[in-house]
Design a protein around this motif. Structure first.
Motif, PDB file in Angstrom:
ATOM      1  N   THR A  86       0.807  -1.224   0.000  1.00  0.00           N
ATOM      2  CA  THR A  86       0.000   0.000   0.000  1.00  0.00           C
ATOM      3  C   THR A  86       0.842   1.275   0.000  1.00  0.00           C
ATOM      4  O   THR A  86       0.443   2.279  -0.597  1.00  0.00           O
ATOM      5  CB  THR A  86      -0.927  -0.002   1.229  1.00  0.00           C
ATOM      6  OG1 THR A  86      -1.690  -1.203   1.221  1.00  0.00           O
ATOM      7  CG2 THR A  86      -1.875   1.175   1.220  1.00  0.00           C
ATOM      8  N   ALA A  87       1.985   1.251   0.634  1.00  0.00           N
ATOM      9  CA  ALA A  87       2.786   2.467   0.832  1.00  0.00           C
ATOM     10  C   ALA A  87       3.007   3.282  -0.439  1.00  0.00           C
ATOM     11  O   ALA A  87       2.766   4.494  -0.436  1.00  0.00           O
ATOM     12  CB  ALA A  87       4.112   2.118   1.495  1.00  0.00           C
ATOM     13  N   PRO A  88       3.443   2.699  -1.554  1.00  0.00           N
ATOM     14  CA  PRO A  88       3.680   3.538  -2.737  1.00  0.00           C
ATOM     15  C   PRO A  88       2.399   3.988  -3.443  1.00  0.00           C
ATOM     16  O   PRO A  88       2.445   4.876  -4.289  1.00  0.00           O
ATOM     17  CB  PRO A  88       4.510   2.631  -3.657  1.00  0.00           C
ATOM     18  CG  PRO A  88       4.200   1.250  -3.231  1.00  0.00           C
ATOM     19  CD  PRO A  88       3.897   1.319  -1.766  1.00  0.00           C
ATOM     20  N   LEU A  89       1.268   3.393  -3.091  1.00  0.00           N
ATOM     21  CA  LEU A  89       0.005   3.739  -3.749  1.00  0.00           C
ATOM     22  C   LEU A  89      -0.713   4.898  -3.086  1.00  0.00           C
ATOM     23  O   LEU A  89      -1.487   5.605  -3.732  1.00  0.00           O
ATOM     24  CB  LEU A  89      -0.959   2.533  -3.731  1.00  0.00           C
ATOM     25  CG  LEU A  89      -0.471   1.207  -4.281  1.00  0.00           C
ATOM     26  CD1 LEU A  89      -1.572   0.167  -4.144  1.00  0.00           C
ATOM     27  CD2 LEU A  89      -0.016   1.340  -5.709  1.00  0.00           C
ATOM     28  N   ARG A  90      -0.487   5.080  -1.808  1.00  0.00           N
ATOM     29  CA  ARG A  90      -1.349   5.972  -1.042  1.00  0.00           C
ATOM     30  C   ARG A  90      -0.893   7.423  -1.033  1.00  0.00           C
ATOM     31  O   ARG A  90       0.286   7.726  -0.944  1.00  0.00           O
ATOM     32  CB  ARG A  90      -1.525   5.461   0.372  1.00  0.00           C
ATOM     33  CG  ARG A  90      -0.364   5.696   1.265  1.00  0.00           C
ATOM     34  CD  ARG A  90      -0.728   5.337   2.704  1.00  0.00           C
ATOM     35  NE  ARG A  90       0.329   5.796   3.560  1.00  0.00           N
ATOM     36  CZ  ARG A  90       0.966   5.040   4.418  1.00  0.00           C
ATOM     37  NH1 ARG A  90       0.653   3.779   4.543  1.00  0.00           N
ATOM     38  NH2 ARG A  90       1.921   5.555   5.147  1.00  0.00           N
ATOM     39  N   GLU A  91      -1.874   8.268  -1.124  1.00  0.00           N
ATOM     40  CA  GLU A  91      -1.684   9.701  -0.948  1.00  0.00           C
ATOM     41  C   GLU A  91      -1.865  10.039   0.534  1.00  0.00           C
ATOM     42  O   GLU A  91      -1.127  10.825   1.092  1.00  0.00           O
ATOM     43  CB  GLU A  91      -2.699  10.459  -1.799  1.00  0.00           C
ATOM     44  CG  GLU A  91      -2.571  11.940  -1.766  1.00  0.00           C
ATOM     45  CD  GLU A  91      -3.527  12.591  -2.734  1.00  0.00           C
ATOM     46  OE1 GLU A  91      -4.360  13.408  -2.267  1.00  0.00           O
ATOM     47  OE2 GLU A  91      -3.466  12.290  -3.939  1.00  0.00           O
ATOM     48  N   SER A  92      -2.895   9.419   1.150  1.00  0.00           N
ATOM     49  CA  SER A  92      -3.126   9.620   2.576  1.00  0.00           C
ATOM     50  C   SER A  92      -3.878   8.424   3.143  1.00  0.00           C
ATOM     51  O   SER A  92      -4.463   7.629   2.413  1.00  0.00           O
ATOM     52  CB  SER A  92      -3.898  10.915   2.835  1.00  0.00           C
ATOM     53  OG  SER A  92      -5.153  10.883   2.188  1.00  0.00           O
ATOM     54  N   ARG A  93      -3.842   8.337   4.478  1.00  0.00           N
ATOM     55  CA  ARG A  93      -4.463   7.227   5.192  1.00  0.00           C
ATOM     56  C   ARG A  93      -4.971   7.752   6.520  1.00  0.00           C
ATOM     57  O   ARG A  93      -4.298   8.553   7.177  1.00  0.00           O
ATOM     58  CB  ARG A  93      -3.420   6.129   5.424  1.00  0.00           C
ATOM     59  CG  ARG A  93      -3.875   4.982   6.280  1.00  0.00           C
ATOM     60  CD  ARG A  93      -2.672   4.078   6.618  1.00  0.00           C
ATOM     61  NE  ARG A  93      -3.009   3.066   7.576  1.00  0.00           N
ATOM     62  CZ  ARG A  93      -3.002   3.217   8.898  1.00  0.00           C
ATOM     63  NH1 ARG A  93      -2.663   4.384   9.421  1.00  0.00           N
ATOM     64  NH2 ARG A  93      -3.333   2.233   9.691  1.00  0.00           N
ATOM     65  N   GLN A  94      -6.138   7.292   6.915  1.00  0.00           N
ATOM     66  CA  GLN A  94      -6.695   7.621   8.223  1.00  0.00           C
ATOM     67  C   GLN A  94      -7.140   6.331   8.888  1.00  0.00           C
ATOM     68  O   GLN A  94      -7.593   5.396   8.214  1.00  0.00           O
ATOM     69  CB  GLN A  94      -7.905   8.556   8.094  1.00  0.00           C
ATOM     70  CG  GLN A  94      -7.582   9.909   7.529  1.00  0.00           C
ATOM     71  CD  GLN A  94      -6.693  10.712   8.458  1.00  0.00           C
ATOM     72  OE1 GLN A  94      -6.879  10.712   9.673  1.00  0.00           O
ATOM     73  NE2 GLN A  94      -5.726  11.410   7.884  1.00  0.00           N
ATOM     74  N   CYS A  95      -7.017   6.279  10.213  1.00  0.00           N
ATOM     75  CA  CYS A  95      -7.380   5.070  10.940  1.00  0.00           C
ATOM     76  C   CYS A  95      -8.035   5.471  12.261  1.00  0.00           C
ATOM     77  O   CYS A  95      -7.634   6.446  12.896  1.00  0.00           O
ATOM     78  CB  CYS A  95      -6.125   4.234  11.215  1.00  0.00           C
ATOM     79  SG  CYS A  95      -6.428   2.752  12.168  1.00  0.00           S
ATOM     80  N   VAL A  96      -9.026   4.675  12.662  1.00  0.00           N
ATOM     81  CA  VAL A  96      -9.607   4.812  13.997  1.00  0.00           C
ATOM     82  C   VAL A  96      -9.946   3.416  14.506  1.00  0.00           C
ATOM     83  O   VAL A  96     -10.420   2.572  13.750  1.00  0.00           O
ATOM     84  CB  VAL A  96     -10.850   5.733  14.007  1.00  0.00           C
ATOM     85  CG1 VAL A  96     -11.983   5.167  13.197  1.00  0.00           C
ATOM     86  CG2 VAL A  96     -11.303   6.031  15.421  1.00  0.00           C
ATOM     87  N   ASP A  97      -9.625   3.177  15.765  1.00  0.00           N
ATOM     88  CA  ASP A  97      -9.955   1.933  16.445  1.00  0.00           C
ATOM     89  C   ASP A  97     -10.776   2.309  17.675  1.00  0.00           C
ATOM     90  O   ASP A  97     -10.429   3.263  18.375  1.00  0.00           O
ATOM     91  CB  ASP A  97      -8.690   1.192  16.908  1.00  0.00           C
ATOM     92  CG  ASP A  97      -7.770   0.844  15.748  1.00  0.00           C
ATOM     93  OD1 ASP A  97      -8.277   0.428  14.688  1.00  0.00           O
ATOM     94  OD2 ASP A  97      -6.550   0.972  15.908  1.00  0.00           O
ATOM     95  N   TYR A  98     -11.845   1.563  17.930  1.00  0.00           N
ATOM     96  CA  TYR A  98     -12.639   1.856  19.117  1.00  0.00           C
ATOM     97  C   TYR A  98     -13.321   0.597  19.634  1.00  0.00           C
ATOM     98  O   TYR A  98     -13.535  -0.362  18.901  1.00  0.00           O
ATOM     99  CB  TYR A  98     -13.670   2.964  18.845  1.00  0.00           C
ATOM    100  CG  TYR A  98     -14.708   2.637  17.796  1.00  0.00           C
ATOM    101  CD1 TYR A  98     -15.925   2.062  18.140  1.00  0.00           C
ATOM    102  CD2 TYR A  98     -14.476   2.920  16.452  1.00  0.00           C
ATOM    103  CE1 TYR A  98     -16.877   1.768  17.189  1.00  0.00           C
ATOM    104  CE2 TYR A  98     -15.426   2.646  15.499  1.00  0.00           C
ATOM    105  CZ  TYR A  98     -16.629   2.072  15.870  1.00  0.00           C
ATOM    106  OH  TYR A  98     -17.565   1.780  14.908  1.00  0.00           O
ATOM    107  N   GLU A  99     -13.623   0.631  20.912  1.00  0.00           N
ATOM    108  CA  GLU A  99     -14.350  -0.462  21.545  1.00  0.00           C
ATOM    109  C   GLU A  99     -15.831  -0.229  21.385  1.00  0.00           C
ATOM    110  O   GLU A  99     -16.298   0.906  21.452  1.00  0.00           O
ATOM    111  CB  GLU A  99     -13.978  -0.562  23.020  1.00  0.00           C
ATOM    112  CG  GLU A  99     -12.528  -0.957  23.219  1.00  0.00           C
ATOM    113  CD  GLU A  99     -12.161  -1.145  24.688  1.00  0.00           C
ATOM    114  OE1 GLU A  99     -13.069  -1.377  25.515  1.00  0.00           O
ATOM    115  OE2 GLU A  99     -10.960  -1.068  24.985  1.00  0.00           O
ATOM    116  N   PHE A 100     -16.560  -1.312  21.178  1.00  0.00           N
ATOM    117  CA  PHE A 100     -18.027  -1.196  21.111  1.00  0.00           C
ATOM    118  C   PHE A 100     -18.675  -2.398  21.738  1.00  0.00           C
ATOM    119  O   PHE A 100     -18.042  -3.386  22.036  1.00  0.00           O
ATOM    120  CB  PHE A 100     -18.489  -0.995  19.662  1.00  0.00           C
ATOM    121  CG  PHE A 100     -18.295  -2.171  18.754  1.00  0.00           C
ATOM    122  CD1 PHE A 100     -19.379  -2.972  18.413  1.00  0.00           C
ATOM    123  CD2 PHE A 100     -17.042  -2.509  18.237  1.00  0.00           C
ATOM    124  CE1 PHE A 100     -19.224  -4.056  17.559  1.00  0.00           C
ATOM    125  CE2 PHE A 100     -16.880  -3.580  17.389  1.00  0.00           C
ATOM    126  CZ  PHE A 100     -17.982  -4.360  17.050  1.00  0.00           C
TER     127      PHE A 100
END
Length: 100
Positions: A86-100
């Motif tokens: 993925t690294a050479p393909l991406r312009e940007s990345r966002q991530c969120v992890d949460y408990e539910f």
């Protein structure tokens, strides 16, 4: 339970392919990670609709029974290979992890 959500905006062109081609390649690679570790309950990959305005091209939603299962996924060799892909393909990345 833990939900892990990642969104990617890909470059217009990268690694000799267009954004739309790379979106499909990444989608396929992400789906190959389904059920690679015990405790993964769900892996869903969504591609942004072309007729709707969207700031990101692709989203991954994974549910895990607990943090240990998510940690096992994040450190799994298939996930590590995916990060390199993925690294050479991406312009940007966002991530969120949460408990539910």
């Amino acid at each position: 339970m833990i939900r892990h959500i990642v969104m990617w905006k890909l470059k217009e062109n990268a690694v000799g392919a267009s954004r739309s081609e790379n979106v499909q390649k990444l989608k396929e690679r992400l789906e190959e990670c389904r059920d690679i570790v015990p405790g993964m309950l769900k892996l869903e990959v969504g591609v942004a609709a072309t007729d709707l305005e969207s700031t990101y091209d692709l989203v991954l939603v994974c549910d895990f029974v607990d943090r240990a299962a998510m940690s096992a996924y994040l450190s799994h060799p298939a996930h590590e290979a995916l990060k390199s892909f993925t690294a050479p393909l991406r312009e940007s990345r966002q991530c969120v992890d949460y408990e539910f």
